[in-house]
Design an enzyme around this catalytic site. Structure first.
Site, PDB file in Angstrom:
ATOM      1  N   HIS A   1       0.840  -1.203   0.000  1.00  0.00           N
ATOM      2  CA  HIS A   1       0.000   0.000   0.000  1.00  0.00           C
ATOM      3  C   HIS A   1       0.880   1.261   0.000  1.00  0.00           C
ATOM      4  O   HIS A   1       0.596   2.227  -0.713  1.00  0.00           O
ATOM      5  CB  HIS A   1      -0.892   0.047   1.251  1.00  0.00           C
ATOM      6  CG  HIS A   1      -1.886  -1.063   1.350  1.00  0.00           C
ATOM      7  ND1 HIS A   1      -1.787  -2.056   2.302  1.00  0.00           N
ATOM      8  CD2 HIS A   1      -3.015  -1.334   0.641  1.00  0.00           C
ATOM      9  CE1 HIS A   1      -2.823  -2.886   2.174  1.00  0.00           C
ATOM     10  NE2 HIS A   1      -3.578  -2.476   1.168  1.00  0.00           N
TER      11      HIS A   1
ATOM     12  N   GLY B   1      -2.082  -1.947  -7.563  1.00  0.00           N
ATOM     13  CA  GLY B   1      -0.935  -2.835  -7.472  1.00  0.00           C
ATOM     14  C   GLY B   1      -1.007  -3.972  -8.479  1.00  0.00           C
ATOM     15  O   GLY B   1      -2.084  -4.516  -8.734  1.00  0.00           O
TER      16      GLY B   1
HETATM   17  P1  AMP Z   1      -6.209  -3.937  -0.820  1.00  0.00           P
HETATM   18  O1  AMP Z   1      -6.191  -3.055   0.386  1.00  0.00           O
HETATM   19  O2  AMP Z   1      -5.711  -5.313  -0.574  1.00  0.00           O
HETATM   20  O3  AMP Z   1      -7.516  -3.877  -1.571  1.00  0.00           O
HETATM   21  O4  AMP Z   1      -5.143  -3.316  -1.829  1.00  0.00           O
HETATM   22  C1  AMP Z   1      -5.184  -1.950  -2.180  1.00  0.00           C
HETATM   23  C2  AMP Z   1      -4.247  -1.716  -3.329  1.00  0.00           C
HETATM   24  O5  AMP Z   1      -2.917  -2.099  -2.940  1.00  0.00           O
HETATM   25  C3  AMP Z   1      -4.578  -2.555  -4.564  1.00  0.00           C
HETATM   26  O6  AMP Z   1      -4.361  -1.767  -5.741  1.00  0.00           O
HETATM   27  C4  AMP Z   1      -3.592  -3.688  -4.483  1.00  0.00           C
HETATM   28  O7  AMP Z   1      -3.270  -4.240  -5.741  1.00  0.00           O
HETATM   29  C5  AMP Z   1      -2.391  -2.984  -3.896  1.00  0.00           C
HETATM   30  N1  AMP Z   1      -1.503  -3.972  -3.259  1.00  0.00           N
HETATM   31  C6  AMP Z   1      -1.840  -4.922  -2.368  1.00  0.00           C
HETATM   32  N2  AMP Z   1      -0.776  -5.680  -2.046  1.00  0.00           N
HETATM   33  C7  AMP Z   1       0.262  -5.194  -2.776  1.00  0.00           C
HETATM   34  C8  AMP Z   1       1.647  -5.557  -2.897  1.00  0.00           C
HETATM   35  N3  AMP Z   1       2.174  -6.566  -2.211  1.00  0.00           N
HETATM   36  N4  AMP Z   1       2.415  -4.827  -3.745  1.00  0.00           N
HETATM   37  C9  AMP Z   1       1.888  -3.809  -4.471  1.00  0.00           C
HETATM   38  N5  AMP Z   1       0.596  -3.411  -4.379  1.00  0.00           N
HETATM   39  C10 AMP Z   1      -0.203  -4.098  -3.557  1.00  0.00           C
END
Ligand code: AMP
Length: 285
Positions: free
Chosen positions: A36, A146
């Site tokens: 994040h 991500g």
């Molecule tokens: P989430 O809170 O899991 O919905 O993720 C929010 C954003 O963070 C989304 O665009 C995900 O793809 C990105 N994200 C989650 N994990 C990672 C990671 N390990 N590396 C890069 N981006 C990430």
């Protein structure tokens, strides 16, 4: 750093900010990790105003999924966002996002039939709907996603193009733990033994990539390498192991161009996903 809970507050904040330069949006479900933060840092480096949304969207969880137990720590998230130089955090509640009478949904066809779309019916409808709403609430110039959720980023690119949304979608490489495990809020569910076992997703991807770089061109054999590597880990339960052509997840008879290796497996309570993009070396003359 401002914290807004209502759409009206966000609109007032962004109206003033937009006059000064680019507005970047980072949509999240909170419980921040370095993945994040990488999105926030990228947005910070490119935009005058950085907005982060934190919302665990009930619409994208299936009835037997982890909506209720999804990890949450808003106070820590706000500290981390502030440390990353975020200007405003939008934290709506369910009533603000889906008031009584709510009846409109965004459906992206085709792309959502495979991978996580097949395993999680309705998931991408929930994602596409909430992201469309966030885009309309914040009206960012750029939005950051991500590569860890590769299919999600593609679905959002598709919807932004199809609905003529006036914004740029930026994707950021997956941030990993030192042993390769992709960072995820759901990693908190893992026991020490499961945490160790969870590295099998990345190991399977690396093994399949190495086979392609060594000359393997048959999709079925690449899927077998992925699936067999994961099957060899007793604590992991395979959901899918696939290879598709990029940019839009085309089915392949033979590997060429850029391909996506994508895996999903359950490890204990956690359903984990990971992927790797591989440039297939051109055939030698
Ligand atoms: P989430 O809170 O899991 O919905 O993720 C929010 C954003 O963070 C989304 O665009 C995900 O793809 C990105 N994200 C989650 N994990 C990672 C990671 N390990 N590396 C890069 N981006 C990430």
């Amino acid at each position: 750093m401002r914290v807004c809970h209502t759409v009206r507050e966000v609109r007032d904040f962004v109206r003033a900010a937009r006059a000064e330069g680019l507005v970047g949006l980072v949509p999240t479900m909170g419980y921040f990790h370095d993945g994040h933060l990488a999105l926030m840092h990228r947005a910070r480096s490119e935009c005058r105003t950085v907005v982060v949304s934190i919302y665990v969207n009930p619409l994208q969880f299936g009835p037997r999924e982890d909506f209720r137990s999804y990890p949450r720590d808003p106070e820590r998230d706000l500290r981390l966002a502030e440390g990353a130089g975020v200007d405003m955090v939008f934290m709506p509640d369910d009533g603000e996002m889906y008031p009584p009478g709510y009846a409109t949904y965004v459906e992206v066809e085709g792309l959502t039939d495979k991978l996580c779309g097949r395993s999680r019916p309705g998931h991408f409808r929930g994602v596409a709907t909430v992201v469309t709403k966030l885009f309309n609430i914040v009206r960012p110039d750029r939005a950051y996603f991500g590569e860890k959720d590769f299919q999600q980023a593609l679905v959002i690119r598709r919807l932004a193009a199809d609905l003529n949304l006036d914004l740029e979608i930026i994707t950021v490489p997956t941030v990993r733990e030192p042993d390769g495990l992709a960072m995820s809020s759901r990693n908190v569910y893992l026991s020490p033994a499961e945490r160790e076992a969870a590295t099998v997703l990345y190991r399977s991807l690396v093994k399949a990539r190495d086979a392609i770089l060594a000359g393997e061109r048959t999709p079925e054999r690449v899927r077998h390498i992925l699936a067999a590597t994961i099957a060899a880990e007793p604590l992991a339960d395979l959901d899918y192991a696939e290879v598709y052509g990029l940019p839009w997840l085309a089915g392949l008879d033979r590997l060429e161009g850029e391909v996506l290796l994508a895996v999903a497996a359950r490890v204990g309570r956690a359903r984990l996903i990971d992927n790797l993009v591989v440039k297939v070396p051109p055939a030698e003359e």
